[in-house]
Design an enzyme around this catalytic site. Structure first.
Site, mmCIF file in Angstrom:
data_model
loop_
_atom_site.group_PDB
_atom_site.id
_atom_site.type_symbol
_atom_site.label_atom_id
_atom_site.label_comp_id
_atom_site.label_asym_id
_atom_site.label_seq_id
_atom_site.Cartn_x
_atom_site.Cartn_y
_atom_site.Cartn_z
ATOM 1 N N HIS A 37 -4.762 -3.280 -2.958
ATOM 2 C CA HIS A 37 -4.338 -2.314 -3.983
ATOM 3 C C HIS A 37 -4.164 -2.949 -5.357
ATOM 4 O O HIS A 37 -3.717 -2.282 -6.289
ATOM 5 C CB HIS A 37 -3.063 -1.594 -3.523
ATOM 6 N N SER A 39 0.796 -1.229 0.000
ATOM 7 C CA SER A 39 0.000 0.000 0.000
ATOM 8 C C SER A 39 0.827 1.276 0.000
ATOM 9 O O SER A 39 0.422 2.270 -0.581
ATOM 10 C CB SER A 39 -0.942 0.014 1.203
ATOM 11 N N LYS A 85 -11.399 0.908 -3.053
ATOM 12 C CA LYS A 85 -10.270 1.579 -3.705
ATOM 13 C C LYS A 85 -10.539 1.617 -5.205
ATOM 14 O O LYS A 85 -11.366 2.398 -5.656
ATOM 15 C CB LYS A 85 -8.965 0.893 -3.300
#
Ligand code: PMP
Length: 388
Positions: free
Chosen positions: A206, A178, A237
């Site tokens: 991610h 991250s 995300k």
């Protein structure tokens, strides 16, 4: 009521350059952002594909509110298991190529709860030194022995696995890290795990939506799905929604439903969020050009920063750290960028190790050539001024 320790603690944080405060964002989370009445270039969002404000997600969320209402009413095991939860889980399992999936309210909750379902007293967890806080906290709750191996260090991981002869062994790692944006040596980790009889859990927070076929993540990219026990990832995300998932076997799903405290004891995600996540997975599959645009911008960002003479770390993703070192210098640079019209939050301990404070620059698929050009100009000016 007033308590002295609070002011003391705040003072200590300020003195150490570690004081944090919130910035009030107005409007949509796009490649630019309104903060306190000013429009700024946004280079620190995890909305990597620009889906957070996408009309298809918004329409799906509105429709779900009209049909199901705003709240889910209860936890999953009481009356809060909506058909939308299960539809989303079917979509995730299909995307990841696993037997089953289970939705969590957030990645933080998933990691803090999951690890206790997988390891306990007498077991050993091998955790990469740069794993996210939620994994660190999850490890602490297990009562297992936790061996933190240096970041990506396969030789050390092998040594530690060799030395451990009793109990279950579980290796846990992010796939794309991250705060560093680099990729774990996952194929080697899986091989080691098989040699030493260890289980593997990965965090694809991610990578989900970004890497691999249809945005399924690094595990799918490397074809390692069958050899990994637990894949978790987030929906807030690149997928532009909110929440998290765990993908794996049907038996794993059942165990979590029965044992995982952060799954059991919390009100389930609301309909709007679930519907937006379903729409996002569909969109990522249907529009590969979004991922291609992101990867194009990843290269453009790296090239542009290198042209400024910055020595970049080995990021392989949309996350590109610019290491500054000292926390105060890092925050001063972040403030300078802000004044000049670019938002890139400085990242300090305890989020990253001491002495590695950084600008965590993230690029989005929806940044235009002009956004990038302006960003490079601002970065160059701010860096020059901070050298004076
Ligand atoms: N894992 C990683 C690697 C993360 O970066 C994050 C969020 N920053 C999380 C888990 C937590 O996910 P969420 O934001 O959904 O709580």
């Amino acid at each position: 009521m007033h308590a002295d320790f609070i002011l003391k603690e705040l003072r200590a944080l300020r003195e150490a350059g570690l004081y944090r405060s919130l910035k009030r964002v107005q409007g949509e989370q796009g490649p630019t952002l309104m903060i306190e009445g000013r429009e700024l270039l946004n280079f620190c969002s995890n909305n990597y594909l620009g889906l957070a404000g996408h009309p298809a997600l918004c329409a799906a969320a509105k429709e779900a509110i009209d049909r199901y209402g705003c709240g889910s009413g209860a936890s999953r095991l009481i009356s809060g298991n909506l058909e939308l939860h299960e539809q989303l889980e079917e979509k995730i399992a299909a995307l990841k190529g696993t037997e089953a999936a289970l939705v969590f309210n957030s990645g933080y909750q998933a990691n803090t709860g999951l690890l206790s379902c997988l390891a306990g007293e007498g077991d050993t967890i091998f955790s990469d030194a740069l794993n996210h806080a939620s994994i660190i906290d999850g490890c602490r709750l297990t009562r297992a022995r936790v061996v933190v191996y240096p970041h990506g260090d396969i030789a050390r991981l092998e040594d530690e696995l060799k030395k451990t002869t009793t109990g279950k062994k579980l290796i846990v790692t992010e796939t794309i890290f991250s705060m560093d944006g680099d990729e774990a040596p996952l194929a080697e980790i899986v091989e080691l795990a098989e040699r030493f009889g260890a289980l593997v859990m990965v965090d694809e927070a991610h990578a989900t939506g970004v890497a691999g076929p249809n945005g399924a993540g690094v595990v799918a990219k490397l074809g390692l799905g069958e050899r990994i026990l637990v894949q978790m990832g987030t929906l807030g995300k690149a997928l532009g929604s909110f929440g998290a998932y765990v993908a794996g076997s049907k038996a794993l799903r059942e165990l979590i439903i029965n044992r995982c405290r952060t799954f059991i004891f919390t009100t389930s995600l609301p309909p709007s969020v679930l519907a937006a996540s379903i729409a996002a997975i569909e969109l990522v599959r249907k529009e590969p050009e979004r991922r291609l645009a992101l990867w194009h911008n990843v290269r453009a960002l790296r090239d542009g920063l290198k042209r400024m003479g910055l020595r970049l770390s080995e990021s392989q993703s949309q996350i590109q750290p610019v290491i500054i070192g000292d926390a105060r210098r890092c925050m001063a640079l972040s403030a300078r960028l802000f004044e000049k019209g670019l938002f890139c939050q400085g990242i300090r301990p305890p989020t990253v190790p001491a002495g590695t404070s950084r600008l965590r620059v993230t690029v989005m698929a929806t940044h235009s050539h002009e956004h990038l050009r302006q960003a490079f100009k601002i970065f160059a000016e701010a860096l020059n001024e901070s050298r004076d």
